[in-house]
Motif scaffolding. Sequence first.
Motif, PDB file in Angstrom:
ATOM      1  N   LEU A  71      34.135  54.360  61.529  1.00  0.00           N
ATOM      2  CA  LEU A  71      33.959  55.689  60.954  1.00  0.00           C
ATOM      3  C   LEU A  71      34.955  56.640  61.597  1.00  0.00           C
ATOM      4  CD1 LEU A  71      30.053  55.927  61.078  1.00  0.00           C
ATOM      5  CD2 LEU A  71      31.491  54.896  59.315  1.00  0.00           C
ATOM      6  N   VAL A  72      35.381  57.620  60.840  1.00  0.00           N
ATOM      7  CA  VAL A  72      36.303  58.614  61.371  1.00  0.00           C
ATOM      8  C   VAL A  72      35.550  59.514  62.347  1.00  0.00           C
ATOM      9  CG1 VAL A  72      37.773  60.579  60.825  1.00  0.00           C
ATOM     10  CG2 VAL A  72      37.758  58.565  59.327  1.00  0.00           C
ATOM     11  N   ARG A  73      36.130  59.640  63.535  1.00  0.00           N
ATOM     12  CA  ARG A  73      35.548  60.507  64.558  1.00  0.00           C
ATOM     13  C   ARG A  73      36.702  61.292  65.193  1.00  0.00           C
ATOM     14  NH1 ARG A  73      31.668  59.876  62.171  1.00  0.00           N
ATOM     15  NH2 ARG A  73      29.638  59.029  62.802  1.00  0.00           N
ATOM     16  N   GLY A  74      36.763  62.561  64.872  1.00  0.00           N
ATOM     17  CA  GLY A  74      37.842  63.369  65.398  1.00  0.00           C
ATOM     18  C   GLY A  74      39.179  62.919  64.845  1.00  0.00           C
ATOM     19  N   TRP A  75      40.123  62.634  65.747  1.00  0.00           N
ATOM     20  CA  TRP A  75      41.456  62.206  65.342  1.00  0.00           C
ATOM     21  C   TRP A  75      41.589  60.699  65.255  1.00  0.00           C
ATOM     22  CZ3 TRP A  75      44.450  65.744  63.303  1.00  0.00           C
ATOM     23  CH2 TRP A  75      44.265  67.083  63.666  1.00  0.00           C
ATOM     24  N   GLY A  76      40.508  59.971  65.498  1.00  0.00           N
ATOM     25  CA  GLY A  76      40.568  58.513  65.444  1.00  0.00           C
ATOM     26  C   GLY A  76      39.356  57.935  64.752  1.00  0.00           C
ATOM     27  N   THR A  77      39.055  56.701  65.087  1.00  0.00           N
ATOM     28  CA  THR A  77      37.888  56.027  64.516  1.00  0.00           C
ATOM     29  C   THR A  77      37.060  55.408  65.633  1.00  0.00           C
ATOM     30  OG1 THR A  77      39.041  53.919  64.228  1.00  0.00           O
ATOM     31  CG2 THR A  77      39.139  55.466  62.400  1.00  0.00           C
ATOM     32  N   THR A  78      35.785  55.206  65.363  1.00  0.00           N
ATOM     33  CA  THR A  78      34.879  54.547  66.287  1.00  0.00           C
ATOM     34  C   THR A  78      34.136  53.459  65.539  1.00  0.00           C
ATOM     35  OG1 THR A  78      34.581  56.569  67.597  1.00  0.00           O
ATOM     36  CG2 THR A  78      32.923  54.846  67.853  1.00  0.00           C
ATOM     37  N   ALA A  79      33.955  52.306  66.184  1.00  0.00           N
ATOM     38  CA  ALA A  79      33.271  51.180  65.551  1.00  0.00           C
ATOM     39  C   ALA A  79      31.772  51.232  65.832  1.00  0.00           C
ATOM     40  CB  ALA A  79      33.849  49.863  66.049  1.00  0.00           C
ATOM     41  N   TYR A  80      30.999  51.000  64.801  1.00  0.00           N
ATOM     42  CA  TYR A  80      29.542  50.961  64.904  1.00  0.00           C
ATOM     43  C   TYR A  80      29.041  49.661  64.284  1.00  0.00           C
ATOM     44  CZ  TYR A  80      29.941  55.975  65.776  1.00  0.00           C
ATOM     45  OH  TYR A  80      30.277  57.197  66.301  1.00  0.00           O
ATOM     46  N   ASN A  81      27.936  49.166  64.824  1.00  0.00           N
ATOM     47  CA  ASN A  81      27.331  47.923  64.360  1.00  0.00           C
ATOM     48  C   ASN A  81      26.162  48.246  63.437  1.00  0.00           C
ATOM     49  OD1 ASN A  81      27.323  45.033  64.524  1.00  0.00           O
ATOM     50  ND2 ASN A  81      25.438  45.173  65.717  1.00  0.00           N
ATOM     51  N   TYR A  82      26.144  47.674  62.249  1.00  0.00           N
ATOM     52  CA  TYR A  82      25.077  47.919  61.282  1.00  0.00           C
ATOM     53  C   TYR A  82      24.458  46.611  60.818  1.00  0.00           C
ATOM     54  CZ  TYR A  82      26.774  52.712  60.890  1.00  0.00           C
ATOM     55  OH  TYR A  82      27.142  54.012  61.166  1.00  0.00           O
ATOM     56  N   TRP A  83      23.173  46.704  60.455  1.00  0.00           N
ATOM     57  CA  TRP A  83      22.419  45.554  59.939  1.00  0.00           C
ATOM     58  C   TRP A  83      21.823  45.879  58.578  1.00  0.00           C
ATOM     59  CZ3 TRP A  83      22.171  40.883  62.358  1.00  0.00           C
ATOM     60  CH2 TRP A  83      22.557  40.834  63.702  1.00  0.00           C
TER      61      TRP A  83
END
Length: 123
Positions: free
Chosen positions: A101-113
Amino acid sequence: QVQLVESGGGLVQPGGSLRLSCAASGSIFSIDAMGWYRQAPGKERELVASITSGDSTRHVDSVKGRFTISRDNAKNTTYLQMNSLKPEDTAVYYCNAVVRLVRGWGTTAYNYWGQGTQVTVSS
């Protein structure tokens, strides 16, 4: 928010086939790995198959030659084709995705089920 919606489970006779689908939706920048897990009654959840963003796949030994994982990046969807099903494949199958997901000027990875879909192999 991101949702994973699974479909395709059901009751099938031994030797039969099913195709599971898992579609991711939401404000997705990209999806890294996607995978399928299963959990049988009284057992721990186990990884069945996984696929990277570059389509590199891995299948657990017990399903090699019978199950095939694939993905359609344009649809943010992963599939699990299950052939030659056995009673021991009976379980709740869960979709998993590592979503950026876009977070600020970059992206962050999240784990979903996903919520899980029941697969029952029985005569």
